[in-house]
Design a protein around this motif. Structure first.
Motif, short mmCIF file in Angstrom:
data_model
loop_
_atom_site.label_atom_id
_atom_site.label_comp_id
_atom_site.label_asym_id
_atom_site.label_seq_id
_atom_site.Cartn_x
_atom_site.Cartn_y
_atom_site.Cartn_z
N SER A 114 0.84 -1.20 0.00
CA SER A 114 0.00 0.00 0.00
C SER A 114 0.88 1.26 0.00
CB SER A 114 -0.94 -0.02 1.21
OG SER A 114 -1.86 1.04 1.17
N CYS A 115 0.38 2.37 0.53
CA CYS A 115 1.09 3.64 0.50
C CYS A 115 2.27 3.64 1.47
CB CYS A 115 0.14 4.78 0.83
SG CYS A 115 -0.49 4.77 2.52
N ASN A 116 3.19 4.59 1.27
CA ASN A 116 4.31 4.70 2.20
C ASN A 116 3.93 5.60 3.38
OD1 ASN A 116 5.06 7.55 1.64
ND2 ASN A 116 5.71 6.78 -0.38
N TYR A 157 5.12 8.40 4.44
CA TYR A 157 4.99 9.83 4.15
C TYR A 157 3.59 10.12 3.58
CZ TYR A 157 5.61 14.45 2.16
OH TYR A 157 5.45 15.78 1.85
N GLU A 158 3.15 9.28 2.66
CA GLU A 158 1.81 9.44 2.09
C GLU A 158 0.74 9.25 3.16
OE1 GLU A 158 2.69 7.85 -2.47
OE2 GLU A 158 2.32 6.42 -0.85
N PHE A 159 1.01 8.33 4.08
CA PHE A 159 0.07 8.07 5.18
C PHE A 159 -0.05 9.31 6.08
CE2 PHE A 159 -1.16 5.27 8.96
CZ PHE A 159 -2.45 5.07 8.49
N ILE A 202 -2.16 11.84 4.22
CA ILE A 202 -3.59 11.53 4.33
C ILE A 202 -4.14 12.06 5.65
CG2 ILE A 202 -5.24 9.60 4.61
CD1 ILE A 202 -3.43 8.00 2.67
N GLU A 240 9.34 7.48 3.11
CA GLU A 240 9.00 7.07 1.74
C GLU A 240 9.41 5.64 1.44
OE1 GLU A 240 9.78 11.58 1.43
OE2 GLU A 240 10.38 9.87 2.66
N LEU A 257 6.64 0.99 3.66
CA LEU A 257 5.31 0.87 3.07
C LEU A 257 4.37 0.08 3.97
CD1 LEU A 257 6.86 1.89 0.61
CD2 LEU A 257 5.63 0.22 -0.79
N ASP A 290 -1.16 -2.93 4.14
CA ASP A 290 -2.59 -2.70 3.89
C ASP A 290 -2.95 -1.37 4.54
OD1 ASP A 290 -5.46 -2.69 4.30
OD2 ASP A 290 -5.48 -4.82 3.87
N ILE A 291 -3.66 -0.52 3.84
CA ILE A 291 -3.99 0.81 4.34
C ILE A 291 -4.82 0.77 5.62
CG2 ILE A 291 -6.12 1.04 3.01
CD1 ILE A 291 -3.55 3.84 3.61
#
Length: 253
Positions: free
Chosen positions: A7-9, A11-13, A16, A54, A57, A60-61
């Motif tokens: 899923s997202c890394n 940093y992206e989490f 969000i 980054e 990961l 699962d979100i």
């Protein structure tokens, strides 16, 4: 090459979550997994060399399971390829100051990551190495003169009197700087102690992965049934490492 779908890394989490940072319980769950990975890497004599949000990961979100990726800059301890490594915000003093580096640079990056996951923003957001070291000194305090005497590149950042050279004229940056203790201790003294021990200037004093897994901040958050097993495993590991080191000492004699 085919890899598992992740899923997202982190940093992206954080993005969000609008860079608000996470609750300490979730930060701890991430921290334990990263430390277990770093412990395994150290056993394999591997330095990741580019640990950052980054490169971590989520599996699962909707869950807290994570995996570390991107070993493109990594190396074995006895076969280092580069002297210029690590993304700037997570770069250890050894790299800045020209000291021979080890797996402890990953522990520095880990300390930066754990603080960022809680605060929502990187501790050392900088545009250059000089600005980076200026921030590190401002947030963590100046390293000892004895430590600086061992640094081949100290003249790049300090004068002959061990005073920090003028690095930035960005008044907004200077106003925004708060010492690590001020940023973390009021929220959780034990968490501040954990991060502070990960961000020691001297890599020989800096906490190792195995020590971090036995730190009270890690232990206190474990469920009771897992805590006992975790402590037994870590004590056995540390005992075995101690025995191995003693055995190597005997062989050297």
């Amino acid at each position: 090459m085919v890899f598992e779908l992740l899923s997202c890394n982190l940093y992206e989490f954080l993005a969000i979550n609008e860079f608000q940072g996470f609750e300490l319980d979730l930060v701890r769950r991430f921290a334990i997994q990263i430390l277990q990975a770093l412990l395994y890497l150290s056993e394999c004599n591997i330095i990741h060399c580019d640990l950052k949000p980054e490169n971590i990961l989520l599996k699962d979100i909707t869950r807290s399971g994570i995996k570390i990726i991107d070993f493109g800059s990594s190396c074995f301890i006895n076969s280092k390829l580069y002297t210029y490594i690590q993304s700037r915000f997570y770069r250890a003093p050894e790299i800045l100051l020209g000291i021979p580096y080890s797996t402890q640079i990953d522990m520095w990056s880990f300390g930066c990551i754990v603080a960022e996951l809680f605060l929502g923003n990187s501790l050392f957001q900088s545009k250059s190495e000089k600005e980076l070291l200026f921030l590190q000194v401002s947030i963590l305090g100046k390293p000892s003169n004895q430590f600086l005497d061992c640094c081949p590149k100290k003249h790049k950042f300090f004068n002959a009197n061990y005073e920090l050279l003028s690095i930035t004229k960005d008044s907004d940056l200077i106003i925004a700087i708060k010492p690590l203790k001020e940023q973390l201790q009021s929220v959780s003294p034990i968490f501040y102690d954990f991060v502070n021990k990960c961000l020691q200037w001297d890599p020989n004093i800096r906490m190792k992965a195995a020590e971090a897994l036995m730190h009270p901040w890690i232990i206190e958050g474990l469920p009771q049934d897992i805590k006992k097993q975790h402590m037994q495993q870590m004590k056995l590991y540390l005992q075995q490492k101690n025995n191995d080191q003693q055995g190597q000492g005997i062989q050297l004699k």
